[in-house]
Motif scaffolding. Sequence first.
Motif, PDB file in Angstrom:
ATOM      1  N   GLU A  84      12.136   9.430  -1.843  1.00 43.90           N
ATOM      2  CA  GLU A  84      10.930   8.608  -1.837  1.00 43.90           C
ATOM      3  C   GLU A  84      11.102   7.398  -2.745  1.00 43.90           C
ATOM      4  OE1 GLU A  84       7.843  11.289  -2.937  1.00 43.90           O
ATOM      5  OE2 GLU A  84       7.491  11.996  -0.876  1.00 43.90           O
ATOM      6  N   GLN A  85      11.852   7.563  -3.829  1.00 41.48           N
ATOM      7  CA  GLN A  85      12.135   6.447  -4.726  1.00 41.48           C
ATOM      8  C   GLN A  85      12.994   5.396  -4.015  1.00 41.48           C
ATOM      9  OE1 GLN A  85      13.859   7.728  -8.421  1.00 41.48           O
ATOM     10  NE2 GLN A  85      13.854   5.683  -9.330  1.00 41.48           N
ATOM     11  N   ASP A  91       4.765   9.378   4.174  1.00 47.22           N
ATOM     12  CA  ASP A  91       4.315   9.249   2.785  1.00 47.22           C
ATOM     13  C   ASP A  91       4.554   7.834   2.265  1.00 47.22           C
ATOM     14  OD1 ASP A  91       3.491  11.850   2.747  1.00 47.22           O
ATOM     15  OD2 ASP A  91       5.284  12.627   1.749  1.00 47.22           O
ATOM     16  N   THR A  92       5.715   7.256   2.600  1.00 49.69           N
ATOM     17  CA  THR A  92       6.016   5.890   2.173  1.00 49.69           C
ATOM     18  C   THR A  92       5.079   4.894   2.834  1.00 49.69           C
ATOM     19  OG1 THR A  92       8.356   6.494   1.917  1.00 49.69           O
ATOM     20  CG2 THR A  92       7.840   4.150   2.021  1.00 49.69           C
ATOM     21  N   TYR A  93       4.811   5.105   4.117  1.00 52.37           N
ATOM     22  CA  TYR A  93       3.899   4.228   4.851  1.00 52.37           C
ATOM     23  C   TYR A  93       2.506   4.244   4.221  1.00 52.37           C
ATOM     24  CZ  TYR A  93       0.790   2.623   8.560  1.00 52.37           C
ATOM     25  OH  TYR A  93      -0.186   1.960   9.260  1.00 52.37           O
ATOM     26  N   LYS A 149       1.686   5.008   1.251  1.00 56.50           N
ATOM     27  CA  LYS A 149       1.730   4.466  -0.105  1.00 56.50           C
ATOM     28  C   LYS A 149       1.657   2.941  -0.104  1.00 56.50           C
ATOM     29  CE  LYS A 149       4.742   4.303  -4.185  1.00 56.50           C
ATOM     30  NZ  LYS A 149       6.025   4.797  -4.773  1.00 56.50           N
ATOM     31  N   VAL A 195      11.069  -0.758   0.704  1.00 56.75           N
ATOM     32  CA  VAL A 195       9.836  -1.284   1.283  1.00 56.75           C
ATOM     33  C   VAL A 195       9.190  -2.310   0.357  1.00 56.75           C
ATOM     34  CG1 VAL A 195       7.516  -0.691   2.070  1.00 56.75           C
ATOM     35  CG2 VAL A 195       9.439   0.788   2.651  1.00 56.75           C
ATOM     36  N   ASP A 196       9.230  -2.054  -0.936  1.00 54.59           N
ATOM     37  CA  ASP A 196       8.678  -3.001  -1.906  1.00 54.59           C
ATOM     38  C   ASP A 196       9.399  -4.337  -1.814  1.00 54.59           C
ATOM     39  OD1 ASP A 196       6.998  -3.763  -4.119  1.00 54.59           O
ATOM     40  OD2 ASP A 196       8.750  -3.555  -5.408  1.00 54.59           O
ATOM     41  N   PHE A 204      13.157   4.865  -0.707  1.00 56.83           N
ATOM     42  CA  PHE A 204      12.327   4.208   0.315  1.00 56.83           C
ATOM     43  C   PHE A 204      11.347   3.221  -0.321  1.00 56.83           C
ATOM     44  CE2 PHE A 204      12.676   8.018   3.474  1.00 56.83           C
ATOM     45  CZ  PHE A 204      14.041   7.774   3.571  1.00 56.83           C
ATOM     46  N   SER A 205      10.782   3.584  -1.468  1.00 56.47           N
ATOM     47  CA  SER A 205       9.824   2.709  -2.136  1.00 56.47           C
ATOM     48  C   SER A 205      10.483   1.403  -2.574  1.00 56.47           C
ATOM     49  CB  SER A 205       9.212   3.421  -3.350  1.00 56.47           C
ATOM     50  OG  SER A 205       8.431   4.525  -2.953  1.00 56.47           O
TER      51      SER A 205
END
Length: 250
Positions: free
Chosen positions: A145-146, A109-111, A113, A152-153, A148-149
């Motif tokens: 998910e927050q 899901d992160t990928y 996004k 990655v950001d 990971f975001s």
Amino acid sequence: AAFLLLFLFFHFFIRKMLEPVETAQKKQTQFIASASHELRTPLAVVRSGLESIEKCSNEAERNHFLHLMSEETVHMKRLIDDMLLLANSDADTLTIKPEACQPDLLLLDTYEKFEPLAKKNGIHLILTLPEEILPDCFCDIHRTEQIFSIIVDNALCYTPIGGKVTLSCHAENEMLCFLFEDTGCGISEEKKSHIFERFYRADDAHTDREHFGLGLCIAKELTEKQNGNIQVVDAPISGSCFMVQLPCAL
């Protein structure tokens, strides 16, 4: 002599008791000062935009200033939301709802996004998953998910064009280890101990308006609230590697 020794003992004991209170007060004062500093710029832009709208007669210019002010309100909302999350964490009122979920889907899901943004910036976003079946992760899906975001950001912001950001996962000692490796500038040993502090930026020259220096602090708070751990190490080749450890579902 006995009264003198008793006085010295209580003086030392009370000072030791007050040290955590003084430290917390200093951190709170610093937090308020930093937050005020971050809010000052968008408020100044909004005020300047309002003054410019009153003076300009051109519709195109008016729309331009309205767009700028709209963007600044988005920035302020993001900062305020971050500060409220940290305040709830400090007050131990942050809601965490853990459940069993598949770790590979969390990374996928992160990928999905961030893959369009990585492609737009000329960065290779890579997802690597093990061949063996991973155990379920016991975590709050939204909060994870927050986390990971945020990582990655940050990785995409500090990775140059043509660089790589790799997402991977493996199980180790009843914990799931999520790795986020980038080929960016890396983080010095001196700064590694500070990057999870509030309003801290590892690169003083990196002053884009999208980051307030709260992201990694929030990631750390959310990870620890889920009985996990987050740390940064050197990447195998260059850049940085963030590792998030979360418990496996029983």
